[in-house]
Scaffold this active site. Sequence first.
Site, PDB file in Angstrom:
ATOM      1  N   ASP A 480       8.566  -0.178   1.766  1.00  0.00           N
ATOM      2  CA  ASP A 480       7.282  -0.455   2.407  1.00  0.00           C
ATOM      3  C   ASP A 480       7.435  -1.500   3.510  1.00  0.00           C
ATOM      4  OD1 ASP A 480       4.549  -0.338   2.775  1.00  0.00           O
ATOM      5  OD2 ASP A 480       4.026  -0.895   0.730  1.00  0.00           O
ATOM      6  N   ASP A 550      -2.272   5.429   3.354  1.00  0.00           N
ATOM      7  CA  ASP A 550      -2.855   4.802   2.163  1.00  0.00           C
ATOM      8  C   ASP A 550      -4.170   5.463   1.810  1.00  0.00           C
ATOM      9  OD1 ASP A 550      -0.903   3.037   1.563  1.00  0.00           O
ATOM     10  OD2 ASP A 550      -1.858   1.296   2.468  1.00  0.00           O
TER      11      ASP A 550
HETATM   12  C1  DGJ Z   1       1.042  -0.381   0.995  1.00  0.00           C
HETATM   13  C2  DGJ Z   1       1.443   1.001   0.546  1.00  0.00           C
HETATM   14  O1  DGJ Z   1       1.116   1.939   1.512  1.00  0.00           O
HETATM   15  C3  DGJ Z   1       0.786   1.281  -0.799  1.00  0.00           C
HETATM   16  O2  DGJ Z   1       1.050   2.603  -1.181  1.00  0.00           O
HETATM   17  C4  DGJ Z   1       1.309   0.302  -1.790  1.00  0.00           C
HETATM   18  O3  DGJ Z   1       2.672   0.506  -1.995  1.00  0.00           O
HETATM   19  C5  DGJ Z   1       1.035  -1.110  -1.318  1.00  0.00           C
HETATM   20  N1  DGJ Z   1       1.495  -1.331   0.010  1.00  0.00           N
HETATM   21  C6  DGJ Z   1       1.670  -2.110  -2.235  1.00  0.00           C
HETATM   22  O4  DGJ Z   1       1.515  -3.387  -1.789  1.00  0.00           O
END
Ligand code: DGJ
Length: 731
Positions: A480, A550
Amino acid sequence: MSIKYDEQNKLFHLKTSDTSYVLQVFKKGYLMHVYYGAAVADPCTDDLISYEPFSSFSPKPEQDDKSFSLDAIPREYPAYGNTDFRTPAFQIALENGTRITDLKYAKHNIYSGKPAIEGLPATYCEDGDKTDTLEIVLKDEIAGLSVVLYYSVLEDYNVITRSAKLMNDGKQELKLLSALSMSMDFYNDTEFELMHLHGSWARERQISRIPIGMSHHVVDSKRGASSHQQNPFMALLRKNTDEDQGEVYAFNLVYSGSFIGQVEASQYNSTRVSMGINSFDFGWVLNPSEVFHTPEVVMVYSKHGLNAMSNKFHRLYRERLCRGLYRDKQRPILINNWEATYFDFNEEKIESIAKAASELGIELFVLDDGWFGTRNSDESSLGDWYVNKKKLPGGLERLAQTVNQMDMSFGLWVEPEMISPDSELYRNHPDWCLQVPNRSQSEGRNQLVLDLSREDVCTYLVDVLSSVLSSAHITYVKWDMNRHMTEVGSLILPPERQSETAHRYMLGLYHVMETLVSKFSDILFESCSGGGGRFDPGMLYYMPQTWTSDNTDAISRLYIQYGTSLVYPPVTMGSHVSDVPNHQVGRTTSLKTRAITAMAGNFGYELDAGKLTEIEKDEIKEQIKLYKAIRPMVQFGDFYRLLNPFEGNRAAWMAVSKDQLECVVYYYRILKQPNLPAFRLKLRGLNETVQYQLLTTDKVYYGDDLMHRGIAIPHYEHDFSAVLIRLKALE
Ligand code: DGJ
């Protein structure tokens, strides 16, 4: 050979099976663009370009030809400063402070294959591929600069790639002020519309299409990442172009940092297209005998509309950009605990979700954020990559074993590029993040960005991640990255090199990724940046799938996935079923609609499987069985968009198996409208003469019937409804 050179006319003709790209060494050694588009026989050399810029406002660089101005010539990789007033492909400051250069042809080389770009991601060829490369060397003797232009023709993939290498052959220091990857001019042609993919967090890759008129358009990111806001993709379309017809010229930069793509219509009716690293806040000191290589641009031409363009990108990226064990391997159906628990979990909770998931047929459990340091919220611990034993007393090893015993593999979330000010790592190494002395450090999501332009930081990351990844049986990693760069500066770079920081960061990041994906070649890596904030070909070179957004709401995803699919293949698009009401938009959609949306990509779940009702569990078991049956087709077949949600109240797309003997069709009604006539959906990509049976019925259709007359969509549409249709050739 897909590259021909006509010595007499100094003409290069690059040809794939359906595309031609022609350039010529022109007057006094200037390199001229002649043609890009549908494959043609060699152009008539008596009638290439006529230039007549009479005006004194287009000055003439050569005193023996008073009609010749670079301002009126279609060019390749134009320099700045002598008569071409359009945007140059590069600009260099010499030691005397001047910024004028003039590139002339010196030599060229044509060979089979395609060289890698050191330190940067790029498409590649394999033994047996028909791929040839042309290198043209241009020189400015006064500056002591050589520029090598690389053109690779991936004949079978119908793709041409470009990049440039700038070399300091002289004795003085050169400072690159800009160095784009490619530039070309469409001669006497401004009849284009510009398509690009814009967006925001949770709203990535929305489609924008605008006439270029007679102006200059910029698609860019200054964020230190390719970004949610603009994707490093742009396409020039004819007015009549749609999914199935019309010309498309598409450009996609294989790079994950700040970029720029430009389209500039100019006075003599030409259109200049250029793309590369963003010149804004960029600079690079090139000492004698040093080289700077730009990232690659992938160029795709289609004369049959956008679906054909996407098919070319998809195939190339699946087969000659993504690498490693998983390139050709079916990707596991995963469950991720993020939306189920956020930071609030312990071993028992995780095991209960995993157990419920394993009973549903899910193949991989992914432990998301919150397993390390003292991370109970997003306010701390990035950088402290050791297990929080309060949450997971048995560590990752025991948890992975437990998950494995449930017949699922185990995956882990990391965010290595970041550092929390509240972390051991920051307390020990406050100098390790991007920063500008005497300025405050802006935080995003309570975190700072590690300075990956530093070798010591990169070495630390490789070491610490190697020990995490070796500490348990981990077969998947979600990588990430949750904020963009501010106060871009490095404490170890001298003042004259501060503007190199952002690109050096990318080189450092790519080095770390290359080292880790090679060392842990059995691990499936998925990149992520607050969802799809770094969904670009650069990342796909290291990590063959990306978390698309997300936003897991099925309806928002129709738009996001539709836009993403313009360039990136479904196998690369992580798409999961989440709980309702949806956590990002609050919408409630049926489990069926959520699954039919997610099943168009790389499938998974993002919910607490332990909380499902028996009815939901039964439905999910069926979904998983279904996805397993269609997975080869979805992940490795051809994808076609059928109905555009940006243009109406419905969406549809389909995947067809490589042998065209099977397909899966997805149809979505966004809002129900009353009293509508029956609707027939026209399919694509089938074999006209094959008879297809509509599964679970005894209806049989010919391929041409399905494509030209269409298939009837059942009448039970309601708000946010979805239908999945499977057709299989009769035995
Ligand atoms: C952003 C990601 O896109 C989410 O899926 C998740 O992993 C969060 N970060 C965790 O902090």
